[in-house]
Motif scaffolding. Structure first.
Motif, mmCIF file in Angstrom:
data_model
loop_
_atom_site.group_PDB
_atom_site.id
_atom_site.type_symbol
_atom_site.label_atom_id
_atom_site.label_comp_id
_atom_site.label_asym_id
_atom_site.label_seq_id
_atom_site.Cartn_x
_atom_site.Cartn_y
_atom_site.Cartn_z
ATOM 1 N N LYS A 1 -38.789 -0.801 12.714
ATOM 2 C CA LYS A 1 -39.494 -2.057 12.424
ATOM 3 C C LYS A 1 -38.562 -3.075 11.738
ATOM 4 O O LYS A 1 -38.544 -4.232 12.096
ATOM 5 N N GLU A 2 -37.752 -2.585 10.785
ATOM 6 C CA GLU A 2 -36.848 -3.524 10.115
ATOM 7 C C GLU A 2 -35.545 -3.626 10.898
ATOM 8 O O GLU A 2 -35.108 -2.645 11.510
ATOM 9 N N GLU A 3 -34.943 -4.824 10.832
ATOM 10 C CA GLU A 3 -33.711 -5.120 11.581
ATOM 11 C C GLU A 3 -32.619 -4.071 11.316
ATOM 12 O O GLU A 3 -31.931 -3.614 12.223
ATOM 13 N N ARG A 4 -32.518 -3.630 10.063
ATOM 14 C CA ARG A 4 -31.391 -2.741 9.745
ATOM 15 C C ARG A 4 -31.438 -1.449 10.533
ATOM 16 O O ARG A 4 -30.411 -0.920 10.937
ATOM 17 N N TRP A 5 -32.655 -0.898 10.771
ATOM 18 C CA TRP A 5 -32.756 0.410 11.429
ATOM 19 C C TRP A 5 -32.276 0.336 12.869
ATOM 20 O O TRP A 5 -31.774 1.333 13.410
ATOM 21 N N LEU A 6 -32.399 -0.830 13.485
ATOM 22 C CA LEU A 6 -31.856 -0.981 14.850
ATOM 23 C C LEU A 6 -30.338 -0.842 14.794
ATOM 24 O O LEU A 6 -29.715 -0.202 15.649
ATOM 25 N N THR B 1 -44.249 5.658 -0.687
ATOM 26 C CA THR B 1 -43.914 6.924 -0.017
ATOM 27 C C THR B 1 -42.405 7.094 0.138
ATOM 28 O O THR B 1 -41.942 8.178 0.490
ATOM 29 N N ASP B 2 -41.659 6.008 -0.103
ATOM 30 C CA ASP B 2 -40.206 5.981 0.094
ATOM 31 C C ASP B 2 -39.507 6.157 -1.253
ATOM 32 O O ASP B 2 -39.661 5.323 -2.148
ATOM 33 N N ASN B 3 -38.755 7.244 -1.398
ATOM 34 C CA ASN B 3 -38.074 7.501 -2.662
ATOM 35 C C ASN B 3 -37.167 6.356 -3.076
ATOM 36 O O ASN B 3 -37.000 6.063 -4.268
ATOM 37 N N ASN B 4 -36.609 5.638 -2.082
ATOM 38 C CA ASN B 4 -35.737 4.500 -2.412
ATOM 39 C C ASN B 4 -36.481 3.431 -3.201
ATOM 40 O O ASN B 4 -35.921 2.801 -4.099
ATOM 41 N N ALA B 5 -37.748 3.217 -2.863
ATOM 42 C CA ALA B 5 -38.515 2.173 -3.556
ATOM 43 C C ALA B 5 -38.593 2.473 -5.054
ATOM 44 O O ALA B 5 -38.522 1.561 -5.889
ATOM 45 N N ASP C 1 -30.026 7.873 4.113
ATOM 46 C CA ASP C 1 -30.467 6.700 3.373
ATOM 47 C C ASP C 1 -31.622 6.998 2.400
ATOM 48 O O ASP C 1 -31.637 6.472 1.290
ATOM 49 N N ARG C 2 -32.612 7.806 2.852
ATOM 50 C CA ARG C 2 -33.750 8.110 1.981
ATOM 51 C C ARG C 2 -33.790 9.607 1.704
ATOM 52 O O ARG C 2 -33.639 10.403 2.612
ATOM 53 N N LEU C 3 -34.081 9.977 0.456
ATOM 54 C CA LEU C 3 -34.109 11.388 0.048
ATOM 55 C C LEU C 3 -35.411 12.055 0.491
ATOM 56 O O LEU C 3 -36.472 11.420 0.504
ATOM 57 N N ALA D 1 -38.365 -5.972 -2.941
ATOM 58 C CA ALA D 1 -37.569 -4.758 -2.738
ATOM 59 C C ALA D 1 -36.675 -4.809 -1.507
ATOM 60 O O ALA D 1 -35.688 -4.080 -1.429
ATOM 61 N N ASN D 2 -37.015 -5.646 -0.514
ATOM 62 C CA ASN D 2 -36.094 -5.851 0.607
ATOM 63 C C ASN D 2 -36.329 -7.232 1.222
ATOM 64 O O ASN D 2 -37.244 -7.953 0.806
ATOM 65 N N ASP D 3 -35.525 -7.604 2.192
ATOM 66 C CA ASP D 3 -35.623 -8.954 2.762
ATOM 67 C C ASP D 3 -36.920 -9.166 3.533
ATOM 68 O O ASP D 3 -37.471 -10.261 3.553
ATOM 69 N N GLY E 1 -33.718 -10.370 -2.595
ATOM 70 C CA GLY E 1 -34.082 -9.426 -1.526
ATOM 71 C C GLY E 1 -33.002 -8.365 -1.380
ATOM 72 O O GLY E 1 -32.137 -8.225 -2.246
ATOM 73 N N GLN E 2 -33.035 -7.644 -0.252
ATOM 74 C CA GLN E 2 -32.075 -6.584 0.033
ATOM 75 C C GLN E 2 -31.988 -6.353 1.544
ATOM 76 O O GLN E 2 -32.961 -6.570 2.241
ATOM 77 N N ASP E 3 -30.836 -5.973 2.039
ATOM 78 C CA ASP E 3 -30.593 -5.596 3.425
ATOM 79 C C ASP E 3 -29.772 -6.604 4.232
ATOM 80 O O ASP E 3 -29.360 -6.303 5.344
ATOM 81 N N ALA E 4 -29.560 -7.803 3.708
ATOM 82 C CA ALA E 4 -28.769 -8.825 4.419
ATOM 83 C C ALA E 4 -29.273 -9.044 5.841
ATOM 84 O O ALA E 4 -28.492 -9.154 6.793
ATOM 85 N N ASP F 1 -26.122 3.494 -3.311
ATOM 86 C CA ASP F 1 -26.643 3.687 -4.669
ATOM 87 C C ASP F 1 -27.837 2.744 -4.848
ATOM 88 O O ASP F 1 -27.684 1.564 -5.165
ATOM 89 N N ASN F 2 -29.047 3.286 -4.627
ATOM 90 C CA ASN F 2 -30.240 2.436 -4.607
ATOM 91 C C ASN F 2 -30.622 1.892 -5.982
ATOM 92 O O ASN F 2 -31.172 0.799 -6.090
ATOM 93 N N GLU F 3 -30.339 2.638 -7.031
ATOM 94 C CA GLU F 3 -30.584 2.091 -8.378
ATOM 95 C C GLU F 3 -29.701 0.865 -8.591
ATOM 96 O O GLU F 3 -30.127 -0.155 -9.121
#
Ligand code: GAL
Length: 352
Positions: free
Chosen positions: A54-59, A175-179, A131-133, A236-238, A261-264, A146-148
């Motif tokens: 769904k998000e651009e980065r995952w593509l 549900t996402d540990n990164n959040a 990327d996610r734990l 938390a993200n763009d 934001g985050q993810d550029a 380093d998500n922190e």
């Protein structure tokens, strides 16, 4: 005697020749060392079970990881569950049954995916969290940024721009540990200013599934409850920042309230150039996908790996590799995102 000597010489020459010919029959650029070939002689096969596209980065992750694996002469099997936990478990099970040698997973739900790790280990297959734990499972390796630090970079920039005032926090998916890591990084940096009373967190909500529409709804509610008296927004993200900026725009505030934001994402970079978003955090996906591909081969071959840190996921100290994120605003856009060709100048209006 001379004839016997001649005969012996002839024989040894023909043996030597035969040996040379044999070597030249191996494929030119043999990417495989003997031990890289599974017993069945087939190239190693890596399963990549993604949460969403769904998000651009995952593509980008999908494309770059596929390239990174295939450039090593290996096979990759990719599936995306689009936020559906049951589907992600079924997709991973199918990969396991189809005989993958190693599983790389981007969990939708950090807890629910523990079941997949158990199934994979039951089939003797190691698992890398990408990327996610994954929580509460003995995962073999975790590789991410380093998500922190991502959260810290966002908060540092916002405090620079808005040292005093009313802040809104638009969190990621619970549900996402990164959040949770992002939020910890943000509030670790903001805490002293909160305690001094310089800033007030007047609204703070998670965003189910990172949905921009939900971020829009949260931001609209925050504006309404506070009579538009908002001085800064950390999203938390763009994708969620985009939703928040739409709500600000409806109140004629886009561009006058700083937003992080985050993810550029391309749209976010465009907003930074237009002045409606103040910063994003750039995470070079090509580094992540390359690193995971290299470590996946090592693990699939049964080799030891050098983690940089270990992270407790509620079950074990997970060997982990954390990469460095970079804060980006209008001042260093060219030397970071464009320099890496993460996006090109042509894609961004107003950059010519
Ligand atoms: C996070 C990831 C972010 C963001 C988000 C939404 O786990 O680290 O880059 O895009 O997922 O998919």
């Amino acid at each position: 005697m001379k004839r016997l000597l001649g005969l012996l010489l002839l024989m040894s020459a023909s043996v030597w020749l035969a040996a040379c010919q044999e070597d030249s029959q191996l494929p030119e650029k043999s990417v495989f060392k003997e031990d890289e070939m599974p017993q069945d002689g087939e190239p190693l096969k890596i399963g990549f079970a993604m949460d969403t596209l769904k998000e651009e980065r995952w593509l980008k992750d999908r494309e770059l990881f596929e390239q990174a694996i295939e450039s090593r002469g290996l096979e990759v099997d990719i599936a995306a569950a689009n936020g559906d936990d049951a589907l992600q478990i079924a997709q991973a099970e199918e990969m396991i049954q189809e005989g993958i040698d190693l599983l790389v997973i981007v969990p939708h739900n950090a807890e629910a995916t523990a079941a997949i790790v158990h199934k994979a280990h039951g089939a003797g297959i190691k698992v890398i969290a990408y990327d996610r734990l994954v929580k509460n499972a003995e995962i073999d390796l975790y590789v991410s940024f380093d998500n922190e630090k991502v959260g810290e970079l966002q908060a540092e920039k916002m405090l620079e721009l808005v040292p005093e005032g009313n802040y809104v926090y638009i969190g990621g998916a619970p549900t996402d540990n990164n959040a949770h890591l992002l939020k910890k990084g943000v509030f670790d940096v903001l805490q002293p200013a909160i305690e001094r009373g310089d800033i007030n967190i007047i609204y703070d909500e998670w965003t189910e599934d990172w949905a921009p529409e939900q971020a829009f709804a949260h931001m609209s509610q925050a504006l309404e409850i506070n009579g538009n008296q908002i001085d800064a927004v950390i999203a938390a993200n763009d994708a969620t920042a985009g939703g928040a900026i739409e709500a600000l725009a409806q109140q004629g505030l886009a561009g006058s309230v700083p937003v992080a934001g985050q993810d550029a994402e391309l749209a976010a970079v465009q907003r930074i150039v237009d002045g409606t978003q103040s910063m994003t955090v750039y995470k070079p996906i090509q580094q992540l996908s390359e690193r995971v591909a290299a470590l996946a081969v090592e693990l699939a071959e049964g080799n030891e790996i050098e983690p940089t840190v270990s992270i407790n996921n509620g079950k074990s100290e997970v060997p982990s590799v954390l990469l460095e994120p970079t804060a980006v605003d209008i001042g260093n856009l060219e030397s970071t995102i464009l320099a890496d060709n993460f996006h090109s100048e042509e894609e961004i209006d107003g950059m010519e």
